[in-house]
Motif scaffolding. Structure first.
Motif, PDB file in Angstrom:
ATOM      1  N   LEU A 127       0.811  -0.879   0.128  1.00 28.39           N
ATOM      2  CA  LEU A 127      -0.006   0.316   0.058  1.00 28.39           C
ATOM      3  C   LEU A 127       0.715   1.619   0.078  1.00 28.39           C
ATOM      4  CD1 LEU A 127      -2.655  -1.313   2.829  1.00 28.39           C
ATOM      5  CD2 LEU A 127      -3.022  -0.666  -0.134  1.00 28.39           C
ATOM      6  N   ARG A 128       1.390   1.045   0.531  1.00 28.97           N
ATOM      7  CA  ARG A 128       2.649   2.391   0.997  1.00 28.97           C
ATOM      8  C   ARG A 128       3.432   2.669  -0.843  1.00 28.97           C
ATOM      9  NH1 ARG A 128       4.936   0.135   6.530  1.00 28.97           N
ATOM     10  NH2 ARG A 128       4.001   1.923   7.935  1.00 28.97           N
ATOM     11  N   ALA A 129       3.867   1.720  -1.196  1.00 30.57           N
ATOM     12  CA  ALA A 129       4.334   1.566  -2.349  1.00 30.57           C
ATOM     13  C   ALA A 129       3.206   2.614  -3.255  1.00 30.57           C
ATOM     14  CB  ALA A 129       5.180   0.510  -3.403  1.00 30.57           C
ATOM     15  N   GLY A 130       2.125   1.629  -2.967  1.00 31.25           N
ATOM     16  CA  GLY A 130       0.995   2.715  -3.823  1.00 31.25           C
ATOM     17  C   GLY A 130       1.143   4.307  -4.319  1.00 31.25           C
ATOM     18  N   PHE A 131       1.921   4.769  -3.257  1.00 33.53           N
ATOM     19  CA  PHE A 131       1.999   6.562  -3.513  1.00 33.53           C
ATOM     20  C   PHE A 131       3.149   6.623  -3.516  1.00 33.53           C
ATOM     21  CE2 PHE A 131      -1.645   4.452  -0.611  1.00 33.53           C
ATOM     22  CZ  PHE A 131      -2.481   6.135  -0.853  1.00 33.53           C
ATOM     23  N   PRO A 132       3.775   8.126  -4.292  1.00 31.94           N
ATOM     24  CA  PRO A 132       4.608   8.403  -4.917  1.00 31.94           C
ATOM     25  C   PRO A 132       4.799   8.834  -3.176  1.00 31.94           C
ATOM     26  CG  PRO A 132       3.572   9.887  -5.315  1.00 31.94           C
ATOM     27  CD  PRO A 132       2.716   8.414  -5.075  1.00 31.94           C
ATOM     28  N   GLN A 133       6.724   8.986  -2.333  1.00 31.22           N
ATOM     29  CA  GLN A 133       6.706   9.210  -1.583  1.00 31.22           C
ATOM     30  C   GLN A 133       7.671  10.615  -1.398  1.00 31.22           C
ATOM     31  OE1 GLN A 133       6.378   7.062   1.583  1.00 31.22           O
ATOM     32  NE2 GLN A 133       5.222   5.520  -0.641  1.00 31.22           N
ATOM     33  N   ASP A 162      -0.713  18.308 -11.918  1.00 33.19           N
ATOM     34  CA  ASP A 162      -2.278  18.181 -12.223  1.00 33.19           C
ATOM     35  C   ASP A 162      -3.740  17.235 -11.135  1.00 33.19           C
ATOM     36  OD1 ASP A 162      -4.320  18.834 -14.474  1.00 33.19           O
ATOM     37  OD2 ASP A 162      -3.936  16.701 -14.810  1.00 33.19           O
ATOM     38  N   ALA A 163      -4.544  18.296 -11.110  1.00 31.21           N
ATOM     39  CA  ALA A 163      -5.214  17.505 -10.320  1.00 31.21           C
ATOM     40  C   ALA A 163      -6.419  16.688 -10.989  1.00 31.21           C
ATOM     41  CB  ALA A 163      -6.284  19.060  -9.608  1.00 31.21           C
ATOM     42  N   SER A 164      -6.135  16.315 -11.891  1.00 36.35           N
ATOM     43  CA  SER A 164      -7.181  14.929 -12.336  1.00 36.35           C
ATOM     44  C   SER A 164      -5.727  14.112 -12.554  1.00 36.35           C
ATOM     45  CB  SER A 164      -7.267  15.254 -13.963  1.00 36.35           C
ATOM     46  OG  SER A 164      -7.682  13.988 -14.384  1.00 36.35           O
ATOM     47  N   LYS A 165      -4.755  14.208 -12.555  1.00 34.54           N
ATOM     48  CA  LYS A 165      -3.826  12.467 -12.232  1.00 34.54           C
ATOM     49  C   LYS A 165      -4.136  13.009 -10.565  1.00 34.54           C
ATOM     50  CE  LYS A 165       1.026  12.137 -13.025  1.00 34.54           C
ATOM     51  NZ  LYS A 165       2.253  12.992 -12.400  1.00 34.54           N
ATOM     52  N   VAL A 166      -3.601  13.933  -9.774  1.00 32.77           N
ATOM     53  CA  VAL A 166      -3.323  13.243  -8.948  1.00 32.77           C
ATOM     54  C   VAL A 166      -4.703  12.801  -8.074  1.00 32.77           C
ATOM     55  CG1 VAL A 166      -3.504  14.287  -5.841  1.00 32.77           C
ATOM     56  CG2 VAL A 166      -2.008  15.263  -7.792  1.00 32.77           C
ATOM     57  N   ILE A 167      -6.020  13.045  -8.152  1.00 32.60           N
ATOM     58  CA  ILE A 167      -6.858  11.869  -8.519  1.00 32.60           C
ATOM     59  C   ILE A 167      -6.901  11.123  -8.549  1.00 32.60           C
ATOM     60  CG2 ILE A 167      -9.666  12.558  -8.253  1.00 32.60           C
ATOM     61  CD1 ILE A 167      -7.978  13.919  -6.373  1.00 32.60           C
ATOM     62  N   GLU A 168      -6.941  11.254 -10.238  1.00 32.31           N
ATOM     63  CA  GLU A 168      -6.833   9.629 -10.331  1.00 32.31           C
ATOM     64  C   GLU A 168      -5.857   8.471  -9.994  1.00 32.31           C
ATOM     65  OE1 GLU A 168      -9.086   9.412 -13.491  1.00 32.31           O
ATOM     66  OE2 GLU A 168      -9.100   6.950 -13.627  1.00 32.31           O
ATOM     67  N   GLU A 169      -4.942   9.228  -9.348  1.00 36.91           N
ATOM     68  CA  GLU A 169      -4.013   7.783  -8.931  1.00 36.91           C
ATOM     69  C   GLU A 169      -4.272   7.859  -7.381  1.00 36.91           C
ATOM     70  OE1 GLU A 169      -0.570   9.019 -12.035  1.00 36.91           O
ATOM     71  OE2 GLU A 169      -0.041   8.741 -10.114  1.00 36.91           O
TER      72      GLU A 169
END
Ligand SMILES: *Cc1c(COP(=O)(O)O)cnc(C)c1O
Length: 477
Positions: A36-42, A50-57
């Motif tokens: 789970l941790r690895a799924g997020f940029p650290q 970009d907001a759209s990218k942030v929300i999608e990810e």
């Protein structure tokens, strides 16, 4: 506005994807904490993204760690789902972005809160005119109510705790049932009354406080003329049992004490004609805690603190020190809870109570209780299974005896240990299976699976599927 439109459309799509998946996905996810941790940029990004990218990810990275607790086969702790209108109201609450703390910062929020509070009192059969505050949960509702209690009982002893605090104050006696919810001692601790000083009153086999024992304790423990608070319970978190509130109210009144009732979920039994008898006497208390995010099925977070005489709640909580609030005065929500700035937490409560109505609310509560009884009936006596509690509400305690229920021929302690081990193993197997989720607890010295039916979506078919999953796990253990 184009940016807003696209982003909100995208978010609505992601929310729809989640909601559509809730029924079919594994109830508890399999991902490890490392994954789970690895799924997020650290790293904190140097430049904005970009907001759209942030929300999608965000949605992609969170998905493997989301629990299908809003779904129909989650029976852990006491956790409700969210009625559709309450999710929608919660979206609007964020879009409106109102500071609901003050009338002047959001007149609409103040008026909605006033109305939702009135409806909660009506649903619970409580006196009109009681003070109502919307907190993060029952923990802070207990804190708020016990702060009002502290204020009132010390005032009667000639002590102004708001001005002077507790240093030099007359000692307060606090009585709780031996199976009090952990948040009550925690609230007492935060209030400077000590987390371990409350006198524990013996309970019966279902975990309900014995009224006669309370009567004796009120007479015999410490100085009977001291300021006194009794914290009773409507709905034991394990068994669903109710303290005998009418008798407790009588004993408390005779002792000149303050009666608080923690009804985090059991409160809502009062909204059902079929179950209301369990709460008899609840209306005689001085303060009440409940949760909206449990059985009323609104999104996290929302608890409710209610005080019969609103002056004590305002005195303990008000920032504006307006102890006496005239009826025609607009309501400042921050006068009723510990928080100052906050979201319009009552909007979801308004949406829930309006889409349900009295009959829908009663049906939600009764259906969940009927499904709890179905669990008990289907499991009891099968494959060494024993139901440990009287299923009076929505809680079922399931025990898996060793050797398919036959006597082990060993010692009683050995049987208990073997039953504990078997019960824990089956709970773990059920959780791994993913069809449903229930947690474990210890009930009167025995390990047990705790099933709480608190979701508006749970059907008879969900119970049948879940029973199958439990029996599968029991057969394999
Ligand atoms: C859940 C519960 C609480 C705590 O509620 P939160 O919403 O988690 O703060 C308190 N008392 C009882 C009886 C509960 O069941």
């Amino acid at each position: 506005m184009d940016d807003w439109d696209d982003l909100l459309e995208q978010t609505a799509r992601l929310a729809r994807e989640w909601l559509a998946s809730v029924d079919g996905r594994r109830v508890f996810p399999e991902a490890s904490v490392e994954a789970l941790r690895a799924g997020f940029p650290q790293d904190l990004p140097e430049h904005g993204e970009d907001a759209s990218k942030v929300i999608e990810e965000l949605a992609r990275a969170a998905a493997p760690g989301l629990v299908a607790s809003p779904g129909p086969r989650y029976f852990g702790f006491v956790i409700g789902g969210s009625l559709p209108a309450t999710v929608a109201a919660d979206w609007l609450t964020s879009a409106w972005d109102q500071n609901a703390g003050l009338y002047v910062s959001s007149p609409a929020s103040s008026v909605i809160e006033e109305l939702a509070g009135r409806w909660v009192l009506e649903a619970g059969g409580l006196p009109a005119g009681a003070g109502v505050g919307f907190t993060t949960g029952a923990m802070m509702a207990n804190f708020t109510c016990l702060a009002a209690a502290r204020s009132a009982v010390l005032d009667r002893a000639g002590w102004d705790v708001e001005a002077l605090g507790l240093q030099g104050a007359p000692p307060i006696r606090v009585f709780v049932g031996d199976e009090v919810h952990a948040t009550v001692p925690a609230a007492l601790r935060l209030l400077g009354l000590g987390g371990k000083t409350a006198i524990r009153v013996p309970v019966d086999g279902q975990g309900a406080m014995r009224a006669e024992a309370l009567r004796e304790a009120l007479r015999g423990a410490g100085d009977a003329s001291a300021p006194t608070i009794v914290a009773a319970q409507a709905g034991n978190v394990n068994s669903g049992a109710f303290d005998p509130l009418d008798e407790i109210a009588e004993a408390t009144r005779e002792a000149g004490a303050w009666l608080h009732v923690d009804g985090a979920f059991g409160f809502w039994a009062a909204a059902s004609p079929a179950l209301r008898h369990l709460t008899r006497g609840m209306e005689r208390a001085d303060s009440w805690t409940t949760d909206a995010h449990k059985w009323l099925n609104v999104p996290y977070d929302c608890g409710i603190a209610i005080v019969a005489d609103p002056r004590w709640q305002a005195r303990a909580m008000a920032l504006s020190a307006a102890y006496l609030i005239a009826a025609d005065h607009a309501r400042d929500p921050y006068d009723w809870v510990p928080e100052s700035s906050r979201r319009g937490r009552a909007n979801t409560v308004y949406a829930a109570l309006r889409t349900l109505g009295r009959t829908g609310l009663a049906a939600l509560i009764e259906d969940d209780c009927a499904n709890a009884r179905r669990f008990a009936a289907a499991l009891d006596g099968t494959a060494g299974i024993r139901i440990l509690n009287d299923v009076v509400l929505n809680q079922v305690l399931v025990r898996f005896e060793p050797h398919g229920g036959e006597a082990a021929g060993g010692s009683a302690a050995g049987d208990t240990a073997a039953g504990d081990a078997r019960t824990r193993a089956i709970i773990a197997a059920v959780q791994r299976d993913g069809t449903m989720w229930a947690g474990g607890t210890t009930w009167h010295g025995l390990a047990a699976m705790r099933i709480s039916v608190s979701n508006w979506r749970t059907t008879e078919a969900d119970v049948a599927r879940s029973v199958e999953a439990i029996l599968r796990a029991a057969a394999a253990a």
